[in-house]
Design a protein around this motif. Structure first.
Motif, PDB file in Angstrom:
ATOM      1  N   GLU A  15       0.845  -1.193   0.000  1.00 14.43           N
ATOM      2  CA  GLU A  15       0.000   0.000   0.000  1.00 14.43           C
ATOM      3  C   GLU A  15       0.884   1.247   0.000  1.00 14.43           C
ATOM      4  OE1 GLU A  15      -3.672   1.741   2.710  1.00 14.43           O
ATOM      5  OE2 GLU A  15      -2.768  -0.175   3.238  1.00 14.43           O
ATOM      6  N   ILE A  16       0.733   2.075  -1.044  1.00 16.00           N
ATOM      7  CA  ILE A  16       1.492   3.322  -1.139  1.00 16.00           C
ATOM      8  C   ILE A  16       0.531   4.471  -1.422  1.00 16.00           C
ATOM      9  CG2 ILE A  16       3.600   2.149  -1.913  1.00 16.00           C
ATOM     10  CD1 ILE A  16       3.024   3.240  -4.742  1.00 16.00           C
ATOM     11  N   VAL A  17       0.950   5.690  -1.048  1.00 19.99           N
ATOM     12  CA  VAL A  17       0.122   6.873  -1.296  1.00 19.99           C
ATOM     13  C   VAL A  17       0.999   8.001  -1.837  1.00 19.99           C
ATOM     14  CG1 VAL A  17      -1.624   6.350   0.460  1.00 19.99           C
ATOM     15  CG2 VAL A  17       0.370   7.710   1.077  1.00 19.99           C
ATOM     16  N   PRO A  18       0.410   8.872  -2.651  1.00 14.58           N
ATOM     17  CA  PRO A  18       1.176  10.025  -3.136  1.00 14.58           C
ATOM     18  C   PRO A  18       1.303  11.082  -2.040  1.00 14.58           C
ATOM     19  CG  PRO A  18      -1.055  10.100  -3.996  1.00 14.58           C
ATOM     20  CD  PRO A  18      -0.933   8.822  -3.222  1.00 14.58           C
ATOM     21  N   TRP A  23       6.134   9.583  -3.409  1.00 12.92           N
ATOM     22  CA  TRP A  23       5.286   8.480  -2.952  1.00 12.92           C
ATOM     23  C   TRP A  23       5.810   7.974  -1.621  1.00 12.92           C
ATOM     24  CZ3 TRP A  23       0.934   6.534  -5.353  1.00 12.92           C
ATOM     25  CH2 TRP A  23       0.644   7.104  -6.597  1.00 12.92           C
ATOM     26  N   GLN A  24       4.879   7.513  -0.774  1.00  7.96           N
ATOM     27  CA  GLN A  24       5.238   6.991   0.542  1.00  7.96           C
ATOM     28  C   GLN A  24       4.628   5.607   0.712  1.00  7.96           C
ATOM     29  OE1 GLN A  24       4.376   9.605   3.825  1.00  7.96           O
ATOM     30  NE2 GLN A  24       4.403   7.933   5.292  1.00  7.96           N
ATOM     31  N   ILE A  25       5.383   4.702   1.317  1.00  7.37           N
ATOM     32  CA  ILE A  25       4.863   3.368   1.638  1.00  7.37           C
ATOM     33  C   ILE A  25       4.063   3.496   2.925  1.00  7.37           C
ATOM     34  CG2 ILE A  25       5.432   0.986   2.222  1.00  7.37           C
ATOM     35  CD1 ILE A  25       8.139   1.474   0.724  1.00  7.37           C
ATOM     36  N   VAL A  26       2.794   3.139   2.860  1.00  2.00           N
ATOM     37  CA  VAL A  26       1.920   3.254   4.023  1.00  2.00           C
ATOM     38  C   VAL A  26       1.926   1.953   4.828  1.00  2.00           C
ATOM     39  CG1 VAL A  26      -0.451   3.614   4.793  1.00  2.00           C
ATOM     40  CG2 VAL A  26       0.437   4.898   2.858  1.00  2.00           C
ATOM     41  N   ALA A  27       1.838   0.817   4.130  1.00  4.23           N
ATOM     42  CA  ALA A  27       1.752  -0.457   4.845  1.00  4.23           C
ATOM     43  C   ALA A  27       2.122  -1.621   3.939  1.00  4.23           C
ATOM     44  CB  ALA A  27       0.346  -0.659   5.397  1.00  4.23           C
ATOM     45  N   ILE A  28       2.595  -2.677   4.590  1.00  2.00           N
ATOM     46  CA  ILE A  28       2.865  -3.951   3.949  1.00  2.00           C
ATOM     47  C   ILE A  28       1.925  -4.937   4.632  1.00  2.00           C
ATOM     48  CG2 ILE A  28       4.607  -5.694   3.458  1.00  2.00           C
ATOM     49  CD1 ILE A  28       5.355  -2.864   2.401  1.00  2.00           C
ATOM     50  N   HIS A  29       1.087  -5.599   3.875  1.00  2.00           N
ATOM     51  CA  HIS A  29       0.127  -6.559   4.425  1.00  2.00           C
ATOM     52  C   HIS A  29       0.609  -7.959   4.060  1.00  2.00           C
ATOM     53  CE1 HIS A  29      -2.991  -3.390   5.083  1.00  2.00           C
ATOM     54  NE2 HIS A  29      -2.283  -2.799   4.131  1.00  2.00           N
ATOM     55  N   ILE A  30       0.865  -8.778   5.075  1.00  3.93           N
ATOM     56  CA  ILE A  30       1.371 -10.125   4.845  1.00  3.93           C
ATOM     57  C   ILE A  30       0.730 -11.094   5.833  1.00  3.93           C
ATOM     58  CG2 ILE A  30       3.431  -9.561   6.215  1.00  3.93           C
ATOM     59  CD1 ILE A  30       4.985 -11.604   4.568  1.00  3.93           C
ATOM     60  N   ASN A  31       0.094 -12.117   5.318  1.00  2.00           N
ATOM     61  CA  ASN A  31      -0.540 -13.158   6.138  1.00  2.00           C
ATOM     62  C   ASN A  31      -1.434 -12.598   7.245  1.00  2.00           C
ATOM     63  OD1 ASN A  31       0.716 -15.172   4.613  1.00  2.00           O
ATOM     64  ND2 ASN A  31       2.552 -15.061   5.877  1.00  2.00           N
ATOM     65  N   GLY A  32      -2.222 -11.607   6.921  1.00  2.00           N
ATOM     66  CA  GLY A  32      -3.164 -11.046   7.887  1.00  2.00           C
ATOM     67  C   GLY A  32      -2.568 -10.029   8.848  1.00  2.00           C
ATOM     68  N   LEU A  41      10.016   9.234   1.744  1.00  4.41           N
ATOM     69  CA  LEU A  41       9.465   9.595   0.445  1.00  4.41           C
ATOM     70  C   LEU A  41      10.327   9.024  -0.677  1.00  4.41           C
ATOM     71  CD1 LEU A  41       8.511  13.308   1.149  1.00  4.41           C
ATOM     72  CD2 LEU A  41       7.022  11.300   1.177  1.00  4.41           C
ATOM     73  N   TYR A  42       9.651   8.558  -1.732  1.00  2.00           N
ATOM     74  CA  TYR A  42      10.320   7.992  -2.896  1.00  2.00           C
ATOM     75  C   TYR A  42       9.936   8.810  -4.122  1.00  2.00           C
ATOM     76  CZ  TYR A  42      11.101   4.240   0.379  1.00  2.00           C
ATOM     77  OH  TYR A  42      11.480   3.532   1.487  1.00  2.00           O
ATOM     78  N   HIS A  43      10.869   8.934  -5.062  1.00  2.00           N
ATOM     79  CA  HIS A  43      10.686   9.811  -6.215  1.00  2.00           C
ATOM     80  C   HIS A  43       9.614   9.365  -7.193  1.00  2.00           C
ATOM     81  CE1 HIS A  43      13.895  12.560  -5.266  1.00  2.00           C
ATOM     82  NE2 HIS A  43      14.669  11.537  -4.976  1.00  2.00           N
ATOM     83  N   SER A  44       9.286   8.070  -7.196  1.00  3.86           N
ATOM     84  CA  SER A  44       8.278   7.603  -8.151  1.00  3.86           C
ATOM     85  C   SER A  44       7.466   6.459  -7.564  1.00  3.86           C
ATOM     86  CB  SER A  44       8.945   7.146  -9.458  1.00  3.86           C
ATOM     87  OG  SER A  44       9.630   5.928  -9.251  1.00  3.86           O
TER      88      SER A  44
END
Length: 87
Positions: A15-18, A23-32, A41-44
């Motif tokens: 899950e990423i958002v502008p 862009w910013q990584i909001v969350a990583i969802h793994i196995n619940g 912040l990431y450039h793209s």
């Protein structure tokens, strides 16, 4: 207005958002479970998704070792917060 992206990856999703021109990584969802990385912040969109996939892979290799709370991921130079499951 741009909205966030939720992309399937392996057995979970990324899950990423502008944020302005970045862009910013909001969350990583793994196995619940939900993991939130140190805000960065990431450039793209492509770079953010690639980094999120790298974090996912790191987590998949160590998931049983991570308890609720924060863990330091020195390899990726970030901290991850594991959100508790809601019953």
């Amino acid at each position: 207005m741009d909205i966030g992206i939720i992309e399937s990856y392996s057995n979970g999703f990324l899950e990423i958002v502008p944020e302005s021109d970045y862009w910013q990584i909001v969350a990583i969802h793994i196995n619940g479970h939900v993991y939130c990385p140190t805000p960065r912040l990431y450039h793209s969109e492509k770079v953010a998704l690639a980094k999120a996939a790298q974090i996912y892979d790191w987590l998949a290799d160590r998931e049983g070792e991570i308890s609720d709370g924060a863990c330091n991921c020195s390899e990726l130079k970030l901290i991850l917060w594991k959100q508790m499951k809601v019953s």
